[in-house]
Design a protein around this motif. Structure first.
Motif, PDB file in Angstrom:
ATOM      1  N   VAL A 141       0.851  -1.189   0.000  1.00  0.00           N
ATOM      2  CA  VAL A 141       0.000   0.000   0.000  1.00  0.00           C
ATOM      3  C   VAL A 141       0.884   1.237   0.000  1.00  0.00           C
ATOM      4  N   VAL A 142       0.662   2.118  -0.974  1.00  0.00           N
ATOM      5  CA  VAL A 142       1.392   3.384  -1.056  1.00  0.00           C
ATOM      6  C   VAL A 142       0.360   4.504  -1.141  1.00  0.00           C
ATOM      7  N   ALA A 143       0.360   5.383  -0.143  1.00  0.00           N
ATOM      8  CA  ALA A 143      -0.603   6.485  -0.088  1.00  0.00           C
ATOM      9  C   ALA A 143       0.142   7.812  -0.242  1.00  0.00           C
ATOM     10  N   ARG A 144      -0.174   8.547  -1.312  1.00  0.00           N
ATOM     11  CA  ARG A 144       0.490   9.821  -1.594  1.00  0.00           C
ATOM     12  C   ARG A 144      -0.421  10.970  -1.190  1.00  0.00           C
ATOM     13  N   ASP A 145       0.139  11.917  -0.462  1.00  0.00           N
ATOM     14  CA  ASP A 145      -0.620  13.064   0.032  1.00  0.00           C
ATOM     15  C   ASP A 145      -0.906  14.014  -1.124  1.00  0.00           C
ATOM     16  N   GLU A 146      -2.179  14.171  -1.470  1.00  0.00           N
ATOM     17  CA  GLU A 146      -2.603  15.044  -2.555  1.00  0.00           C
ATOM     18  C   GLU A 146      -3.247  16.324  -2.030  1.00  0.00           C
ATOM     19  N   THR A 147      -3.121  16.577  -0.730  1.00  0.00           N
ATOM     20  CA  THR A 147      -3.824  17.702  -0.114  1.00  0.00           C
ATOM     21  C   THR A 147      -3.414  19.035  -0.713  1.00  0.00           C
ATOM     22  N   GLN A 148      -2.111  19.317  -0.764  1.00  0.00           N
ATOM     23  CA  GLN A 148      -1.639  20.590  -1.301  1.00  0.00           C
ATOM     24  C   GLN A 148      -1.945  20.714  -2.782  1.00  0.00           C
ATOM     25  N   LYS A 149      -1.808  19.621  -3.502  1.00  0.00           N
ATOM     26  CA  LYS A 149      -2.098  19.653  -4.927  1.00  0.00           C
ATOM     27  C   LYS A 149      -3.557  20.011  -5.173  1.00  0.00           C
ATOM     28  N   ARG A 150      -4.439  19.416  -4.399  1.00  0.00           N
ATOM     29  CA  ARG A 150      -5.858  19.723  -4.551  1.00  0.00           C
ATOM     30  C   ARG A 150      -6.139  21.178  -4.205  1.00  0.00           C
ATOM     31  N   LEU A 151      -5.486  21.665  -3.153  1.00  0.00           N
ATOM     32  CA  LEU A 151      -5.712  23.039  -2.726  1.00  0.00           C
ATOM     33  C   LEU A 151      -5.252  24.017  -3.810  1.00  0.00           C
ATOM     34  N   ILE A 152      -4.079  23.775  -4.378  1.00  0.00           N
ATOM     35  CA  ILE A 152      -3.547  24.659  -5.419  1.00  0.00           C
ATOM     36  C   ILE A 152      -4.431  24.610  -6.664  1.00  0.00           C
ATOM     37  N   THR A 153      -4.857  23.404  -7.044  1.00  0.00           N
ATOM     38  CA  THR A 153      -5.724  23.257  -8.208  1.00  0.00           C
ATOM     39  C   THR A 153      -7.035  24.000  -8.011  1.00  0.00           C
ATOM     40  N   ALA A 154      -7.619  23.892  -6.817  1.00  0.00           N
ATOM     41  CA  ALA A 154      -8.876  24.581  -6.528  1.00  0.00           C
ATOM     42  C   ALA A 154      -8.703  26.094  -6.608  1.00  0.00           C
ATOM     43  N   ARG A 155      -7.600  26.598  -6.086  1.00  0.00           N
ATOM     44  CA  ARG A 155      -7.349  28.044  -6.125  1.00  0.00           C
ATOM     45  C   ARG A 155      -7.134  28.536  -7.548  1.00  0.00           C
ATOM     46  N   LEU A 156      -6.409  27.734  -8.351  1.00  0.00           N
ATOM     47  CA  LEU A 156      -6.190  28.116  -9.741  1.00  0.00           C
ATOM     48  C   LEU A 156      -7.504  28.140 -10.508  1.00  0.00           C
ATOM     49  N   GLU A 157      -8.336  27.138 -10.289  1.00  0.00           N
ATOM     50  CA  GLU A 157      -9.625  27.100 -10.971  1.00  0.00           C
ATOM     51  C   GLU A 157     -10.502  28.268 -10.551  1.00  0.00           C
ATOM     52  N   GLU A 158     -10.457  28.611  -9.282  1.00  0.00           N
ATOM     53  CA  GLU A 158     -11.244  29.739  -8.781  1.00  0.00           C
ATOM     54  C   GLU A 158     -10.752  31.046  -9.393  1.00  0.00           C
ATOM     55  N   SER A 159      -9.422  31.188  -9.465  1.00  0.00           N
ATOM     56  CA  SER A 159      -8.848  32.404 -10.045  1.00  0.00           C
ATOM     57  C   SER A 159      -9.177  32.512 -11.527  1.00  0.00           C
ATOM     58  N   GLU A 160      -9.046  31.402 -12.246  1.00  0.00           N
ATOM     59  CA  GLU A 160      -9.333  31.422 -13.676  1.00  0.00           C
ATOM     60  C   GLU A 160     -10.798  31.734 -13.941  1.00  0.00           C
ATOM     61  N   ALA A 161     -11.664  31.219 -13.091  1.00  0.00           N
ATOM     62  CA  ALA A 161     -13.090  31.482 -13.256  1.00  0.00           C
ATOM     63  C   ALA A 161     -13.393  32.970 -13.086  1.00  0.00           C
ATOM     64  N   LYS A 162     -12.712  33.614 -12.136  1.00  0.00           N
ATOM     65  CA  LYS A 162     -12.929  35.048 -11.907  1.00  0.00           C
ATOM     66  C   LYS A 162     -12.494  35.865 -13.112  1.00  0.00           C
ATOM     67  N   TYR A 163     -11.293  35.551 -13.643  1.00  0.00           N
ATOM     68  CA  TYR A 163     -10.785  36.311 -14.775  1.00  0.00           C
ATOM     69  C   TYR A 163     -11.583  36.038 -16.038  1.00  0.00           C
TER      70      TYR A 163
END
Length: 357
Positions: free
Chosen positions: A262-284
């Motif tokens: 079992v190998v579990a990779r932490d995707e927390t920061q990646k998800r957070l950055i992706t969400a912020r980028l999508e939010e920013s792109e949606a605004k612009y």
């Protein structure tokens, strides 16, 4: 390792005291020629029998060892180690098996010998204690090398930021790195050999996640191939983590479950950055779509990602892009916008498009 000639009935005690002197001599001759170590001690602890295999393995002849009060010091030069081993006779007595000693040979090499004694059941005249030994040095060194490699591997996986588990066919934890233990607050706990159900009962901080682990493991076993899932874990400190979990099942030659990686990779920061980028792109994008200006994003490769045009035909932008590309090919220097891309905003009233060809 025992020879059939030395096998015995544990319910009976034998004695050679009634045997003739010739019988005893024949027995000693046999012991002397056996391909295993055989030695004997008298009541004072002096060596009184030392066979040919002992000579071969240790380098010390029978003449050097028999009756020599310093024989123990020669074989076991470390005083503390020697005293510790000799003290063990009080507990083991005259009946023991595979008692391992590290013996120093005449040339200084260390050999590992597993000694066994059946003196309590088969006493020999003039011998207070007699023993047979097997040289297990090769196996001992191989085990030591294996232990060293396992230690190195453990140190390496402890440095990996992903959470790593190795479970057996019954989902008992065999190897777990520090990242995984910290995630569930199981550092400095006795987790070895326990499955998820056992751990949930013993450690409340793991109970909330045990069912998810059990279901994910079973899904991987049923799939019989590498299986990926998304799991959310709340740490003992209340922090939420999102993991991408890969589970790889292994089976033996009979198709039985052998181990689960079992190998579990932490995707927390990646998800957070992706969400912020999508939010920013949606605004612009919303800004661009509701603006009367011409807004375009000039990418690194010269493409326009999005734009809004009021009163300007799209073909003009395409032709302008081609013209700019051709002109740029003849320029020797690169501007900041060539390297990094730029966001260009043109007021609609300032544009004077040329007719399309």
């Amino acid at each position: 390792m025992y020879l059939s000639a030395l096998s015995f009935d544990s319910s009976a005690s034998y004695s050679f005291q009634k045997g003739t002197e010739m019988d005893i001599r024949q027995l000693l001759d046999t012991l002397d020629s056996l391909p295993i170590l055989v030695d004997a001690l008298d009541a004072k602890g002096n060596i009184v029998f030392w066979n040919k295999e002992c000579e071969l393995v240790t380098g010390y002849s029978a003449e050097e060892m028999l009756g020599n009060p310093d024989a123990w010091s020669l074989l076991y030069p470390d005083e503390q180690y020697r005293a510790h081993k000799i003290a063990g006779f009080a507990q083991k007595g005259k009946l023991y098996r595979d008692w391992e000693w590290s013996l120093t040979t005449k040339n200084g090499a260390v050999r590992r010998i597993a000694w066994s004694s059946i003196s309590a059941l088969i006493p020999l005249p003039e011998f207070d204690l007699w023993c047979i030994g097997v040289d297990i040095t090769d196996r001992w060194q191989a085990m030591g090398s294996l232990a060293e490699q396992e230690s190195l591997l453990k140190r390496l996986i402890d440095q990996i930021p992903a959470a790593i588990f190795l479970k057996d066919g019954s989902s008992r934890w065999q190897v777990v790195n520090q990242t995984a233990l910290k995630l569930f607050g199981l550092e400095n706990t006795n987790w070895q050999g326990k499955n998820d159900v056992d751990l949930a009962k013993e450690f409340p901080q793991f109970a909330a996640h045990s069912q998810t682990c059990i279901e994910g493991d079973e899904a991987a076993w049923q799939a019989a191939v590498s299986h990926r899932t998304e799991e959310t874990v709340v740490s003992p400190g209340g922090e939420v983590f999102h993991f991408s979990v890969d589970k790889v099942p292994k089976f033996d030659e009979h198709g039985n479950r052998k181990e689960l990686i079992v190998v579990a990779r932490d995707e927390t920061q990646k998800r957070l950055i992706t969400a912020r980028l999508e939010e920013s792109e949606a605004k612009y994008r919303l800004l661009a779509e509701n603006s009367h200006d011409l807004i375009c994003l000039h990418e690194f490769d010269g493409r326009f990602r999005f734009y809004r045009i009021t009163g300007i035909r799209t073909g003009y932008l395409i032709r302008s892009k081609r013209r700019a590309r051709n002109q740029g090919a003849n320029q020797q220097r690169q501007t900041w916008s060539d390297k990094c891309g730029s966001a260009l905003i043109f007021r609609e009233t300032q544009l004077h498009p040329q007719p399309l060809a």
